[in-house]
Design a protein around this motif. Structure first.
Motif, PDB file in Angstrom:
ATOM      1  N   LYS A 116      17.130 -62.077 -68.285  1.00  0.00           N
ATOM      2  CA  LYS A 116      16.694 -63.448 -68.531  1.00  0.00           C
ATOM      3  C   LYS A 116      17.897 -64.154 -68.846  1.00  0.00           C
ATOM      4  N   PHE A 117      17.712 -65.257 -68.120  1.00  0.00           N
ATOM      5  CA  PHE A 117      18.539 -66.604 -68.243  1.00  0.00           C
ATOM      6  C   PHE A 117      18.041 -67.682 -68.807  1.00  0.00           C
ATOM      7  N   GLY A 118      18.301 -68.552 -69.765  1.00  0.00           N
ATOM      8  CA  GLY A 118      17.716 -69.749 -70.281  1.00  0.00           C
ATOM      9  C   GLY A 118      18.678 -70.424 -71.170  1.00  0.00           C
ATOM     10  N   SER A 119      18.530 -72.009 -71.464  1.00  0.00           N
ATOM     11  CA  SER A 119      19.134 -72.619 -72.337  1.00  0.00           C
ATOM     12  C   SER A 119      19.195 -72.252 -73.634  1.00  0.00           C
ATOM     13  N   TRP A 120      20.199 -71.974 -74.478  1.00  0.00           N
ATOM     14  CA  TRP A 120      19.963 -71.401 -75.897  1.00  0.00           C
ATOM     15  C   TRP A 120      19.483 -72.549 -76.833  1.00  0.00           C
ATOM     16  N   THR A 121      19.893 -73.819 -76.470  1.00  0.00           N
ATOM     17  CA  THR A 121      19.580 -74.845 -77.569  1.00  0.00           C
ATOM     18  C   THR A 121      18.477 -75.981 -76.979  1.00  0.00           C
ATOM     19  N   TYR A 122      18.570 -76.297 -75.757  1.00  0.00           N
ATOM     20  CA  TYR A 122      17.572 -77.333 -74.993  1.00  0.00           C
ATOM     21  C   TYR A 122      16.325 -76.775 -74.694  1.00  0.00           C
ATOM     22  N   ASP A 123      15.206 -77.312 -75.122  1.00  0.00           N
ATOM     23  CA  ASP A 123      13.857 -76.967 -74.719  1.00  0.00           C
ATOM     24  C   ASP A 123      13.495 -77.342 -73.253  1.00  0.00           C
ATOM     25  N   GLY A 124      12.466 -77.273 -73.144  1.00  0.00           N
ATOM     26  CA  GLY A 124      12.033 -77.480 -71.654  1.00  0.00           C
ATOM     27  C   GLY A 124      11.747 -78.935 -71.433  1.00  0.00           C
ATOM     28  N   ASN A 125      11.783 -79.887 -72.701  1.00  0.00           N
ATOM     29  CA  ASN A 125      11.571 -81.089 -72.433  1.00  0.00           C
ATOM     30  C   ASN A 125      12.815 -81.682 -72.126  1.00  0.00           C
ATOM     31  N   GLN A 126      13.847 -81.013 -72.452  1.00  0.00           N
ATOM     32  CA  GLN A 126      15.148 -81.723 -72.227  1.00  0.00           C
ATOM     33  C   GLN A 126      16.063 -81.151 -70.998  1.00  0.00           C
ATOM     34  N   LEU A 127      15.854 -79.937 -70.688  1.00  0.00           N
ATOM     35  CA  LEU A 127      16.540 -79.377 -69.897  1.00  0.00           C
ATOM     36  C   LEU A 127      15.417 -78.531 -69.104  1.00  0.00           C
ATOM     37  N   ASP A 128      15.214 -78.586 -67.575  1.00  0.00           N
ATOM     38  CA  ASP A 128      14.604 -77.662 -66.930  1.00  0.00           C
ATOM     39  C   ASP A 128      15.237 -76.906 -65.671  1.00  0.00           C
ATOM     40  N   LEU A 129      15.066 -75.497 -66.210  1.00  0.00           N
ATOM     41  CA  LEU A 129      15.692 -74.654 -65.165  1.00  0.00           C
ATOM     42  C   LEU A 129      14.494 -74.694 -64.146  1.00  0.00           C
ATOM     43  N   VAL A 130      15.374 -74.499 -62.826  1.00  0.00           N
ATOM     44  CA  VAL A 130      14.623 -74.405 -61.448  1.00  0.00           C
ATOM     45  C   VAL A 130      15.240 -73.217 -60.776  1.00  0.00           C
ATOM     46  N   LEU A 131      14.368 -72.549 -60.315  1.00  0.00           N
ATOM     47  CA  LEU A 131      15.107 -71.535 -59.328  1.00  0.00           C
ATOM     48  C   LEU A 131      15.352 -71.943 -58.095  1.00  0.00           C
ATOM     49  N   LYS A 132      16.856 -71.560 -57.852  1.00  0.00           N
ATOM     50  CA  LYS A 132      17.374 -72.133 -56.671  1.00  0.00           C
ATOM     51  C   LYS A 132      17.051 -71.606 -55.409  1.00  0.00           C
ATOM     52  N   ASP A 133      16.647 -70.363 -55.229  1.00  0.00           N
ATOM     53  CA  ASP A 133      16.108 -69.650 -54.107  1.00  0.00           C
ATOM     54  C   ASP A 133      14.903 -69.049 -54.616  1.00  0.00           C
ATOM     55  N   GLU A 134      13.681 -69.168 -54.012  1.00  0.00           N
ATOM     56  CA  GLU A 134      12.515 -68.672 -54.603  1.00  0.00           C
ATOM     57  C   GLU A 134      12.501 -67.108 -54.012  1.00  0.00           C
ATOM     58  N   ALA A 135      13.173 -66.671 -53.125  1.00  0.00           N
ATOM     59  CA  ALA A 135      13.310 -65.355 -52.688  1.00  0.00           C
ATOM     60  C   ALA A 135      13.979 -64.553 -53.788  1.00  0.00           C
ATOM     61  N   GLY A 136      14.551 -65.201 -54.778  1.00  0.00           N
ATOM     62  CA  GLY A 136      15.444 -64.180 -55.915  1.00  0.00           C
ATOM     63  C   GLY A 136      16.886 -64.510 -55.747  1.00  0.00           C
ATOM     64  N   GLY A 137      17.625 -63.471 -56.081  1.00  0.00           N
ATOM     65  CA  GLY A 137      19.028 -63.468 -56.185  1.00  0.00           C
ATOM     66  C   GLY A 137      19.780 -63.468 -54.740  1.00  0.00           C
ATOM     67  N   ASP A 138      20.959 -63.642 -54.800  1.00  0.00           N
ATOM     68  CA  ASP A 138      21.632 -63.737 -53.278  1.00  0.00           C
ATOM     69  C   ASP A 138      22.339 -62.225 -53.123  1.00  0.00           C
ATOM     70  N   LEU A 139      21.954 -61.629 -52.044  1.00  0.00           N
ATOM     71  CA  LEU A 139      22.295 -60.209 -51.917  1.00  0.00           C
ATOM     72  C   LEU A 139      23.149 -59.962 -50.776  1.00  0.00           C
ATOM     73  N   SER A 140      23.526 -60.949 -50.185  1.00  0.00           N
ATOM     74  CA  SER A 140      24.506 -61.162 -49.055  1.00  0.00           C
ATOM     75  C   SER A 140      25.645 -60.538 -49.012  1.00  0.00           C
ATOM     76  N   ASP A 141      26.381 -60.612 -50.180  1.00  0.00           N
ATOM     77  CA  ASP A 141      27.789 -59.914 -50.576  1.00  0.00           C
ATOM     78  C   ASP A 141      27.746 -58.600 -51.283  1.00  0.00           C
ATOM     79  N   PHE A 142      26.375 -58.114 -51.454  1.00  0.00           N
ATOM     80  CA  PHE A 142      26.411 -56.826 -52.395  1.00  0.00           C
ATOM     81  C   PHE A 142      26.980 -55.607 -51.758  1.00  0.00           C
ATOM     82  N   ILE A 143      27.740 -55.028 -52.745  1.00  0.00           N
ATOM     83  CA  ILE A 143      28.460 -53.692 -52.402  1.00  0.00           C
ATOM     84  C   ILE A 143      27.695 -52.556 -52.876  1.00  0.00           C
TER      85      ILE A 143
END
Length: 500
Positions: free
Chosen positions: A163-190
């Motif tokens: 779970k990642f998020g801003s520690w001090t900024y609320d949603g009215n000040q900082l809006d996190l947007v998912l970069k890729d709707e599919a989730g994390g990038d697994l192209s370089d996974f070992i």
């Protein structure tokens, strides 16, 4: 000579004009830049930060401490209103690499971090372009908490959230947007030798906590992994099945070998060692019992029961007739019905339904009838037969006159044989012979009684030994069936059997 040649080549190369322009640009941008200022044109609007990550490797899954250790590259993109310039004014410089302590950057942290420093990222430079876009890609070794579900171990799937998020900024000040709707990038996974990666979906959440009225935005990635069971299958399950089969072979071991009980106890200790190996890897939790732990407990219960029944078998096998009598229910169950069900037979005694249905009283009467027909028993019963017989007519035994003919003498002799009081009629010489014959008969009776008792004791000991064999055979069938059913039930109840 070489140095002069190098200087001549450098003189011929074109001189770059980027150095002074980049320096002038940095001075211009950072002269009045404040790292505490949220870089937006309108303070009433939230700053949009695109967040994503690239999973490089699953380093370890610590089931004991319920931790997940991964190597991940974070990716944060935002637009800084204060870091914009016209590239034509600065010699075509379109991007800069600036250390993050000189710029504003979102304070995005992993909420469920278990790292000692909490933030395990390495502070890399921020790539800033002339349109104000900033790209921050810090790599790091992340140690996150993960609730390990051990219900289906070792055929388990684990879902670990990050779970990642801003520690001090609320949603009215900082809006996190998912970069890729599919989730994390697994192209370089070992790939990991113990875990198979199923996927890593991501989800944006907006939560209002009890402490604060403002909504807080976070992005949660779920690492979905499946344990590769090949190692556990061949190092835990197969040895357990082989050890349990050895416990079954203990029921075929003769009781006179002296190793029957030792084998069962040794197998029980071996299973305890394997169970300790499983317990050392599992967390100390009472929420669930692992599937392999349930299987090991079932096999241990079977082996422990086999040890108890082995004691019963040895007890039956070594019982003697002068101490133990066989109860009627043991005769009915272990000498009749169970041997007939298990298709067992004894030398000279065929066990069929007809013999089982015969009552014990009828069999005792048959034994008495067969013993009464023996010649020795007839000899021993002479005394009772002639003692109550009436004297024959024209007998002269009372007067001492034997009379002519052998028949009268034989009759009187028989009467004198059983009546010592009339020996004086036959003559004093016959008295000593009568006493000797009487002593011989008593000795014969004693020897016959001893032989009969010895036969009965030998038959009773044989019955106890056969009852022990019946218990052994019954346990062999029952525990074999139990082991097969337990193994098949465990394998069929697992979500998957073998994942290579």
């Amino acid at each position: 000579m070489a140095l002069m040649l190098a200087l001549a080549l450098m003189a011929l190369l074109p001189v770059s004009e980027q150095g002074p322009h980049e320096k002038r640009l940095l001075n211009s941008l950072l002269a009045s830049y404040n790292t505490l200022e949220r870089p937006v044109a309108n303070e009433s609007e939230p700053l949009e930060v695109k967040f994503g990550l690239t999973l490089q490797q699953i380093i370890d899954v610590d089931e004991k401490n319920q931790l997940l250790i991964t190597n991940i590259w974070l990716s944060l993109e935002w637009n800084d209103y204060n870091l914009r310039w016209n590239d034509s004014e600065y010699g075509g410089v379109k991007d800069l690499r600036i250390t993050p302590n000189k710029l504003w950057k979102p304070d995005v942290l992993m909420y469920n971090s278990a790292d000692e420093g909490f933030d395990g990222t390495y502070q890399t430079n921020v790539v800033v372009r002339n349109n104000g876009s900033c790209l921050y890609v810090p790599p790091g070794i992340f140690k996150s908490t993960c609730k390990i579900d051990i219900t289906w171990f070792p055929f388990d799937d684990q879902h670990c959230d990050m779970k990642f998020g801003s520690w001090t900024y609320d949603g009215n000040q900082l809006d996190l947007v998912l970069k890729d709707e599919a989730g994390g990038d697994l192209s370089d996974f070992i790939t990991n030798g113990e875990w198979y990666l199923i996927g890593m979906p991501g989800k944006k959440n907006t939560i209002t906590y009890a402490c604060c009225p403002e909504p807080y935005v976070d992005v949660t990635f779920t690492i979905m992994i499946r344990r590769r069971t090949l190692y556990y299958f061949f190092n835990l399950i197969v040895p357990c099945v082989l050890i349990s089969s050895m416990a079954l072979l203990g029921f075929t071991l003769p009781p006179d070998s002296g190793e029957k009980l030792t084998l069962g106890v040794t197998i029980l200790l071996s299973l305890t060692v394997f169970l300790n190996l499983v317990a050392e890897k599992m967390p100390s939790t009472s929420d669930a019992v692992p599937l392999i732990g349930t299987y090991f407990n079932c096999i241990m219960f079977m082996v422990a029961s086999s040890v108890v029944l082995t004691v019963v078998v040895l007890n039956y096998h070594h019982r003697t007739a002068d101490i133990h009598e066989m109860p009627q229910w043991i005769k009915t169950v272990f000498l009749q019905w169970l041997p007939w069900i298990l298709r067992m037979s004894r030398p000279g005694k065929k066990i069929t339904r007809k013999t089982i249905m015969m009552s014990n009283r009828m069999r005792e009467l048959e034994l008495k009838e067969r013993s009464s027909k023996s010649l020795l028993a007839n000899v021993l019963d002479i005394d009772d037969d002639f003692r109550h017989a009436p004297p024959p007519p024209n007998s002269t035994a009372s007067t001492g006159n034997l009379g002519p003919g052998c028949s009268i003498f034989r009759t009187d002799f028989r009467r004198s044989f059983v009546r010592p009081s009339t020996m004086e009629d036959v003559g004093g010489g016959l008295g000593s012979h009568h006493r000797e014959l009487h002593l011989i008969l008593r000795e014969l009776q004693f020897i016959t009684a001893r032989m009969k008792k010895a036969d009965e004791e030998a038959e009773l000991i044989s019955d106890w030994k056969f009852a022990a064999m019946v218990v052994d055979r019954f346990c062999l069938f029952v525990f074999t069936l139990f082991t097969i059913i337990a193994t098949v039930a465990v394998l069929l109840s697992a979500p998957h059997i073998i994942v290579q």
